[in-house]
Structure formats: C-alpha cells, structure tokens
Motif scaffolding. Structure first.
Motif, PDB file in Angstrom:
ATOM      1  N   GLY A 440       0.804  -1.220   0.000  1.00 22.12           N
ATOM      2  CA  GLY A 440       0.000   0.000   0.000  1.00 22.12           C
ATOM      3  C   GLY A 440       0.833   1.264   0.000  1.00 22.12           C
ATOM      4  N   GLY A 471      -7.755   6.185   3.536  1.00 22.16           N
ATOM      5  CA  GLY A 471      -8.812   5.235   3.196  1.00 22.16           C
ATOM      6  C   GLY A 471     -10.071   5.519   3.993  1.00 22.16           C
ATOM      7  N   ASP A 492      -7.013  -0.734   1.068  1.00 22.54           N
ATOM      8  CA  ASP A 492      -7.371  -0.125  -0.220  1.00 22.54           C
ATOM      9  C   ASP A 492      -8.372  -1.018  -0.936  1.00 22.54           C
ATOM     10  N   ASP A 498      -9.890   5.582  -1.766  1.00 23.85           N
ATOM     11  CA  ASP A 498      -8.434   5.655  -1.819  1.00 23.85           C
ATOM     12  C   ASP A 498      -8.115   7.106  -2.154  1.00 23.85           C
TER      13      ASP A 498
END
Length: 709
Positions: A440, A471, A492, A498
């Motif tokens: 991520g 998020g 995500d 996002d």
C-alpha cells in the motif's frame, strides 16, 4: 435515412458543448461525437452479449487516441503513423476508466471496450476534459447496463477565479487545477496539482466542478430518452448459490474475525492465516462430495465477501486495524540518503512494508525528454519514472514492460514534486523510484523518497514534500465510518475510498482520489483531508530527521553547469563556421556546450564534471562575446606583422591594428625593430572605426613619454 440527435450544454462563458449521435459509427453499441468549438471527440462502446466462462470481474478496456491529422500534423518517426499510446494518452485512459468502472453493475462481466478518438482539435483546447463526457454519453445511448451517467470537468483557479474547462492559455496561469469526475449525486474521482493550496480551497474547487457536472449528466439522460435506449439489455453473468453463501458465512465469519483481531503486521503471514480458514472450510465441505459438486469459484467469491465484511466490522466497531494501528496512526518509518555512492542523489524510504529505492540523475539540455504529442511539441526538464517489479509483492511472475498503473503512479509523484523544484535550475533532472517492497501507498513512498533524493543531490528544493494515502470504511450513507491514515493494500482493496494527498507544511501540491461508495458527504471528505494533513506533517518530521535541508552543493561527481546569456548576434561567432569554434572549445576544455536561441537571446549552458574545464570554456566564450570598449587595456598576442604595423589579437577571434606609428614614441623604420609574431604585448584600444568596426590600438600611450631634453 439518418436519425441524428443533438444536445447542447452551455458552459456559461460563451462556449458550448454539443453531443451528437446517429451519424457516425452506427454499428457500435453506442457512439457519439462531442464537439466544443473546433475540438471533436468520437467515442464508441461495444460490449459482448455474454460473459466468458469463469470470469468474475468486469473486463473493461478504455482507449484514448489522439490523431495527428486532428491538428493537421504528420506523426514523427520513420513509419509516419500513430504508434503506441503516449504517456499522456495513457493518463487520459486511466482518468476515464476510474470514473466509469464503479458504475457498471457488480455482476456484469462481459468484455467491454470504450474507444475515444480525438478527430479534430483547436491547439488551445484541452480535449482530455471532454473524454469522460464522451465515453459516458456513448454508453448512455447504448443498451449496455450502466447505473447512471458521469462526466468529467477540469476546474482551474486563475487570478483567484475558478474556471471550468479552461483553455491551455488560461491553464498556464493557474495555481490550481484538478480533474473531477462525478454523477449527478456523487463525486467519483479527483486528480490534480496545486501550488500549496489549503484543504478548504480544494474542497471549494471540487464543489464548483460538481455543479458543472450535474448539468452534463442531465443532458445525457435527455439524450438517452431521445434515442430511446433507456431500457438496457438483460444479462445473467454470475452463478449464485445462496445456500452455499450462507453456509460459508456461518462456518467462517467468526474465524476470519478472530484472525483479523490478531493484528498481525506481517502481510504474508496474515494472508496465510486467512487462507488456512478457507482451506479448512473446503476440506470439511468437500468430504463425501464428488469433485463436480464443488464450485471453487463460488467458494472463493463468497469467502472474499466474508473477509471483507469481517474486517470492515472490526475497523468500525473496534476502531482497530488489521496490523493493530489506530485509525490515524502512521506505520513505522525509516529512511536513508546517499545509499548509492555513484548516483547524483539517492534515498531509501521505508514505511511499514512499503519501500522505495529512489535515485536522482542530473543532466544537461541534451538529456531533456523530447515530447512529440499531437498537442505538445517540446522538451521536459524534469521526469519521474516509477517501477513496480513483481517481486515487490512476492509474486512469482516475469516483468513484461511498463503498465498503465506505473505510468499513472509516476505521474502523480511527478506532479507532487515539480512545483517545489527551483525556478532557475539549469539541470535536466530524472528521478527513478524502484518499489522494492509494497503493501500500500507505494506512490506516496515515491514522493517521500523523491524529496530525500533531491535534497541529497544538492538540488535546492523550495520545500520538502511528503505524501500519504487515506482510506475510508463506512456504512450506507456514511452513518458510521472510519477514516484510515496510511492505508495498507488490503485496506485499499476492501475499503470505500483511496485518497492520496501530497504537500508541504504550507499546502497541498497534488492529489488523487477514487471513491467507491455513493453519497459520501463533503463533511467526511473534509475530515479526511484534515486527517491527511496531520499525517503529512508527521512524515515531513521524519524526513527532516534524515536530512533537514538540501545539501549546500552538488556531489563531487555530479555534472556542473554554468549558464550565461549572450546577444543574439553573437551566437554565430561562438558556433563558428560549420561549428568549428564551439567544437574546438569543447575538445580543448573537455566541457559540453549547448547553445540555443530563446526570446531573441543566446542561452548557453556549459557543463563538465570539474570546475577547471568549465572555467576554460567560459573564458573562451566570454572572450568571443566580449564587446571591446575604447580605453580598455588588453594583453594581446601579435598574430602577424605587415609593413604598416602589427595585428594584435586582443580578444579571442578579435584582432586590432597596432599601427607602426603607435608602437613607440620614436619613429620606426620597420615593425620588427620592436615586435615579432607571437609576442605578448600590452595595448590600449584607442578607437573603433564607425563604418567597418575595425579596432585601432596603441602601445605608445602606455609608455612614458621621452624627455625632450
């Protein structure tokens, strides 16, 4: 007989957008031509009648292509035809894809192809702002299932005023520009760059964009009604087994929740633990059954739903995340600069299980990126390349060229950093971010590593930049929600938003947002922005612990560049006949010299890896371009001797006549009584012929007068 239907959207500034259907590409499922002034886009959509076997996702392909003929130009290259998509075309594809994809029904899995072609253009227009509208309108006039129309607009702030879909001319003056995609009710996507704006200013821009989008969506509804395609095709692309779905939920939900609550920060261990729960269910479920009775595809889909629901419940109810962090907590960060001894600048930035190794390379004008797009021909001094090799996520597969995702992530990091580079920088700058480990936020790691590597190189950045990915996990209508800072890959994938934000301590420099739920209130978006700001400042503090400010000077092995400006009429003198002089200067000095005419002046860059080479070349050029002034004293070399005097080179390439009567106070019969070729002699410039520009020199004015006695 053609049944051509047109609808018009007024932009409110004298411009209008026309959507036409029924004239071109009538064998596609849907086709429209969107026109604004002389700019025209043809958008088509075709979707297969049935899905392929065992496909459980939407195979959507969006292509945007700019035709060189649209601007009356030939393509470059030997073939003289359009080739692979440019980075710009890929970025437009991504903008459209990200806005369209969430609005197809979740159980629609037929191959779907959206093609958008720029077929005519005014060079001052920005056609990418019309691409989303064109694609959505093509779907609207088709029978392809689609939840509701979308549109995209660009909003820019020019001299304090917001403008919708500004011209290229206006955009050059903007301090903020974002592309926004939305339905009539909801924001779907935001992407753009800014020069350190506040969170409130960005929200205002999004709201202004949404008001313009609502009108464009309404026109698409009216267009679909006029065409008569408000009823969409019937399809059945998913096999369902509600009994199996319920059985999987009953047998695995509590176990999945238990694994999630272990709060293991190791991604692979966590993944193995979830997989073990699934394998245990499959083993129990398969006992006594024939292989034909077991549908692993359905089991996989339903177990994924259980994972998603359990993890979301844990976050919403326990306010704890998969790796044990609080909702606003940033993963542990460590960074290092000067990791690669021979790079001009380098850094390693690691945040949790995401790591970027980034380099900075400095070059001359000869290293600038050449761009030959339909609407832009020129060079780019700053480039940023993002690489995402399969090993970064532990995938055992080959790397096969550059993906669209890599182009998009690199572009976001490029936009984040570019406005913080020094205004007057003679170097071509290339940043390369290699993602070595990913869980991520790898694009935001690239921004942070890019800042560190730039400061390590000695490039005098205006301010450091950091980036953070936010998020969201929420219930319907965001009645209950959790905003997550520095999201994991799982968060995500399982979350509802996002939202990447980059900036300095004083404001936002770039953003990219994808929203996957309906009806997200602006209040939640505002809270996410403010939480992102706190995270951004925390990361900037961590960067400052590694390097607080750019190095005072470049590294010893980095190229040095000295720039100077000369009169336009001197360019030829520096270059010389057939480039003879400039080549000779480069050979004798070891420096690289680039000269070009800009704004009616000669701009020269002299580069080398050592100062001595630059000084030699600089001295030669200054000598050539220096303007002789009467009264100035020079030390010159006698180039030749004639009966009436000597020619003395007072500046490189500039000779003056030292007449025999100006050599000494006494009368000479021949010049060689005093001088011979090669002598160094001190002379003064006593005159310049107004017509010929010839220089008149004197030696005797510098000598003491003889005693008359």
């Amino acid at each position: 007989m053609m049944n051509v239907i047109e609808k018009t959207i007024e932009l409110g500034d004298g411009r209008s957008i026309t959507i036409e259907t029924g004239k071109l590409a009538k064998q596609a499922d849907g086709a429209v031509v969107v026109k604004m002034g002389k700019t025209m886009l043809l958008a088509t959509v075709v979707s297969a009648k049935n899905a392929k076997q065992d496909v459980d996702f939407l195979p959507l392909s969006v292509d945007y292509k700019e035709k060189y003929a649209a601007l009356g130009r030939f393509p470059g290259g030997f073939m003289k035809r359009e080739g692979r998509p440019s980075d710009y075309e890929i970025l437009v594809c991504r903008l459209v894809d990200r806005a369209l994809r969430p609005l197809f029904p979740s159980d629609y899995h037929a191959d779907t192809f959206v093609s958008i072609s720029l077929i005519s253009v005014d060079a001052n227009d920005m056609p990418d702002a019309l691409a989303g509208l064109a694609a959505s309108a093509a779907i609207a006039v088709s029978d392809i299932p689609f939840l509701e129309p979308i549109s995209e607009v660009r909003v820019a702030r020019v001299n304090g005023e917001f403008m919708i879909n500004p011209t290229r001319e206006n955009l050059a003056l903007a301090d903020m520009e974002i592309m926004v995609a939305a339905t009539m009710e909801n924001i779907m996507m935001v992407e753009g760059e800014m020069k350190e704006v506040s969170e409130a200013e960005m929200l205002e821009a999004i709201k202004i964009a949404h008001e313009a989008i609502k009108k464009q969506c309404q026109v698409q509804v009216e267009l679909a009604e006029a065409v008569g395609n408000t009823t969409k095709r019937v399809y059945c692309h998913e096999e369902s087994d509600e009994e199996l779905r319920q059985l999987i939920a009953d047998k695995t939900y509590a176990k999945v929740l238990e694994v999630a609550r272990l709060q293991n920060p190791n991604k692979h261990q966590r993944s193995d633990s979830f997989a073990a729960v699934k394998e245990e269910f499959v083993a129990e479920y398969s006992e006594g059954k024939d292989a034909s009775e077991i549908n692993m595809s359905l089991i996989g889909r339903y177990f994924h739903d259980v994972e998603k629901d359990a993890i979301r419940e844990m976050v919403l109810e326990d306010k704890v995340r998969l790796d044990g962090r609080k909702t606003d907590e940033i993963r542990p960060i460590w960074s290092e600069i000067d990791y690669l001894p021979n790079a001009h600048g380098s850094a390693v930035f690691t945040r949790g299980e995401t790591q970027s190794l980034t380099t900075v390379t400095l070059g001359t004008k000869l290293d600038e990126k050449m761009i030959d797009d339909v609407l832009f021909r020129g060079k780019e001094k700053f480039t940023l390349h993002y690489n995402f090799p399969p090993f970064s996520t532990g995938d055992a597969r080959p790397s096969r060229g550059l993906s669209r995702r890599e182009v998009g992530h690199g572009n976001l990091a490029h936009r984040a950093l570019k406005n913080m580079l020094p205004d007057e920088c003679p170097y071509a700058i290339r940043i390369v971010s290699d993602i070595l480990e990913s869980n991520g936020s790898s694009s935001m790691a690239t921004v942070c590593a890019g800042t560190l590597a730039l400061m390590d190189s000695g490039i005098q950045m205006k301010k450091p930049v950091s980036g953070i990915a936010m998020g969201l996990i929420s219930t319907e209508g965001a009645k209950k929600y959790a905003i997550l800072s520095d999201i994991l890959g799982d968060e995500d994938h399982l979350g509802d938003m996002d939202f990447k934000v980059t900036g300095t301590r004083d404001g936002i420099t770039a953003t990219q947002m994808d929203i996957k739920v309906d009806g997200l209130p602006y209040e939640v978006l505002e809270q996410a922005l403010m939480q992102a700001r706190e995270g951004r400042l925390h990361i900037l503090d961590k960067i400052a612990e590694t390097i607080e400010a750019p190095r005072e000077d470049l590294k010893d092995h980095a190229p040095r560049i000295v720039s100077l400006v000369i009169p336009k009429e001197m360019i030829g003198a520096v270059i010389g006949p057939g480039g003879k002089i400039i080549q000779e200067i480069q050979e004798t000095s070891g420096a690289v010299i680039v000269i070009e005419e800009v704004d009616g002046k000669g701009h020269i860059d002299i580069s080398a890896n050592n100062r001595e080479a630059i000084d030699i070349a600089l001295g030669r050029i200054k000598g050539i371009t220096a303007v002789p002034e009467v009264g100035t004293i020079y030390k010159g070399k006698v180039k030749s001797i004639v009966a009436f005097g000597a020619f003395v080179e007072v500046l490189p390439g500039k000779d003056g006549l030292l007449h025999i009567s100006e050599i000494e106070h006494r009368r000479l019969n021949t010049v060689d009584e005093v001088l011979k070729e090669g002598d160094i002699v001190e002379v003064q410039l006593i005159g310049i012929d107004a017509k010929t520009g010839k220089l008149k020199l004197s030696r005797k004015v510098l000598l003491p007068k003889p005693d008359k006695n």
